[in-house]
Design a protein around this motif. Structure first.
Motif, PDB file in Angstrom:
ATOM      1  N   GLU A  24       0.813  -1.217   0.000  1.00 21.48           N
ATOM      2  CA  GLU A  24       0.000   0.000   0.000  1.00 21.48           C
ATOM      3  C   GLU A  24       0.850   1.272   0.000  1.00 21.48           C
ATOM      4  O   GLU A  24       0.557   2.223  -0.729  1.00 21.48           O
ATOM      5  CB  GLU A  24      -0.939  -0.007   1.215  1.00 21.48           C
ATOM      6  N   ALA A  25       1.912   1.300   0.794  1.00 24.91           N
ATOM      7  CA  ALA A  25       2.766   2.494   0.859  1.00 24.91           C
ATOM      8  C   ALA A  25       3.423   2.764  -0.491  1.00 24.91           C
ATOM      9  O   ALA A  25       3.511   3.923  -0.929  1.00 24.91           O
ATOM     10  CB  ALA A  25       3.824   2.322   1.941  1.00 24.91           C
ATOM     11  N   ILE A  26       3.874   1.711  -1.150  1.00 27.02           N
ATOM     12  CA  ILE A  26       4.501   1.875  -2.463  1.00 27.02           C
ATOM     13  C   ILE A  26       3.459   2.323  -3.472  1.00 27.02           C
ATOM     14  O   ILE A  26       3.718   3.229  -4.273  1.00 27.02           O
ATOM     15  CB  ILE A  26       5.196   0.570  -2.906  1.00 27.02           C
TER      16      ILE A  26
ATOM     17  N   VAL B 153       3.731   5.634  -5.678  1.00 21.52           N
ATOM     18  CA  VAL B 153       3.696   5.531  -7.141  1.00 21.52           C
ATOM     19  C   VAL B 153       2.606   6.438  -7.707  1.00 21.52           C
ATOM     20  O   VAL B 153       2.831   7.180  -8.668  1.00 21.52           O
ATOM     21  CB  VAL B 153       3.489   4.064  -7.587  1.00 21.52           C
ATOM     22  N   LEU B 154       1.423   6.400  -7.116  1.00 28.85           N
ATOM     23  CA  LEU B 154       0.325   7.234  -7.610  1.00 28.85           C
ATOM     24  C   LEU B 154       0.645   8.716  -7.452  1.00 28.85           C
ATOM     25  O   LEU B 154       0.330   9.521  -8.342  1.00 28.85           O
ATOM     26  CB  LEU B 154      -0.969   6.874  -6.886  1.00 28.85           C
ATOM     27  N   LYS B 155       1.295   9.086  -6.351  1.00 25.29           N
ATOM     28  CA  LYS B 155       1.692  10.475  -6.138  1.00 25.29           C
ATOM     29  C   LYS B 155       2.683  10.908  -7.220  1.00 25.29           C
ATOM     30  O   LYS B 155       2.558  11.995  -7.797  1.00 25.29           O
ATOM     31  CB  LYS B 155       2.300  10.625  -4.746  1.00 25.29           C
ATOM     32  N   ARG B 156       3.634  10.049  -7.501  1.00 32.60           N
ATOM     33  CA  ARG B 156       4.626  10.375  -8.529  1.00 32.60           C
ATOM     34  C   ARG B 156       3.993  10.452  -9.917  1.00 32.60           C
ATOM     35  O   ARG B 156       4.366  11.310 -10.726  1.00 32.60           O
ATOM     36  CB  ARG B 156       5.763   9.360  -8.519  1.00 32.60           C
TER      37      ARG B 156
ATOM     38  N   ASN C 177       0.945  11.395 -10.580  1.00 33.59           N
ATOM     39  CA  ASN C 177       0.240  12.684 -10.634  1.00 33.59           C
ATOM     40  C   ASN C 177       1.209  13.821 -10.913  1.00 33.59           C
ATOM     41  O   ASN C 177       0.907  14.733 -11.686  1.00 33.59           O
ATOM     42  CB  ASN C 177      -0.523  12.935  -9.329  1.00 33.59           C
ATOM     43  N   TYR C 178       2.381  13.766 -10.284  1.00 32.59           N
ATOM     44  CA  TYR C 178       3.423  14.765 -10.513  1.00 32.59           C
ATOM     45  C   TYR C 178       3.853  14.757 -11.985  1.00 32.59           C
ATOM     46  O   TYR C 178       3.937  15.804 -12.631  1.00 32.59           O
ATOM     47  CB  TYR C 178       4.608  14.478  -9.591  1.00 32.59           C
ATOM     48  N   ILE C 179       4.100  13.573 -12.510  1.00 38.38           N
ATOM     49  CA  ILE C 179       4.527  13.429 -13.909  1.00 38.38           C
ATOM     50  C   ILE C 179       3.441  13.935 -14.844  1.00 38.38           C
ATOM     51  O   ILE C 179       3.706  14.666 -15.801  1.00 38.38           O
ATOM     52  CB  ILE C 179       4.900  11.965 -14.213  1.00 38.38           C
ATOM     53  N   ASP C 180       2.200  13.561 -14.558  1.00 39.69           N
ATOM     54  CA  ASP C 180       1.077  13.991 -15.384  1.00 39.69           C
ATOM     55  C   ASP C 180       0.974  15.516 -15.406  1.00 39.69           C
ATOM     56  O   ASP C 180       0.791  16.122 -16.463  1.00 39.69           O
ATOM     57  CB  ASP C 180      -0.218  13.366 -14.854  1.00 39.69           C
ATOM     58  N   GLY C 181       1.131  16.138 -14.252  1.00 39.00           N
ATOM     59  CA  GLY C 181       1.088  17.597 -14.190  1.00 39.00           C
ATOM     60  C   GLY C 181       2.204  18.236 -14.992  1.00 39.00           C
ATOM     61  O   GLY C 181       1.992  19.234 -15.697  1.00 39.00           O
ATOM     62  N   HIS C 182       3.392  17.667 -14.900  1.00 40.49           N
ATOM     63  CA  HIS C 182       4.522  18.186 -15.675  1.00 40.49           C
ATOM     64  C   HIS C 182       4.276  18.044 -17.174  1.00 40.49           C
ATOM     65  O   HIS C 182       4.584  18.953 -17.945  1.00 40.49           O
ATOM     66  CB  HIS C 182       5.814  17.447 -15.292  1.00 40.49           C
ATOM     67  N   LEU C 183       3.733  16.911 -17.593  1.00 39.56           N
ATOM     68  CA  LEU C 183       3.463  16.708 -19.020  1.00 39.56           C
ATOM     69  C   LEU C 183       2.434  17.711 -19.532  1.00 39.56           C
ATOM     70  O   LEU C 183       2.582  18.250 -20.639  1.00 39.56           O
ATOM     71  CB  LEU C 183       2.993  15.276 -19.276  1.00 39.56           C
TER      72      LEU C 183
END
Length: 88
Positions: A3-5, A9-12, A14-20
């Protein structure tokens, strides 16, 4: 996946999606190329961190579990496939 991973992963992602989305906007606005490239480099680093996180989770959980279940050949074949894919 633990669950922690999964949450990390989902947080990262979202970050990548925002950058794109930001990069797409910069291109549409005809921003200066080096500024766009700085953002693409940031996305690449974020993807590399995401891959490292996924791989670490896989090695520490799935691989160990597979070996304990007697699926050594399958697990090693998967790892070899990933290794070959990563080095293309």
């Amino acid at each position: 996946m633990e669950e922690a991973i999964r949450n990390d992963v989902l947080k990262r992602l979202n970050y990548i999606d925002g950058h794109l989305k930001g990069i797409r906007g910069m291109i549409q606005e005809d921003k200066y190329c080096p500024e766009i490239l700085k953002q693409t480099f940031a996305v690449r680093r974020a993807i590399e961190k995401l891959e490292a996180l996924l791989l670490s989770g896989h090695l520490n959980h799935c691989v160990v579990e597979g070996i304990q279940e007697g699926r050594q050949e399958e697990v090693i074949a998967e790892l070899m496939d990933l290794y070959e894919l990563a080095n293309r």
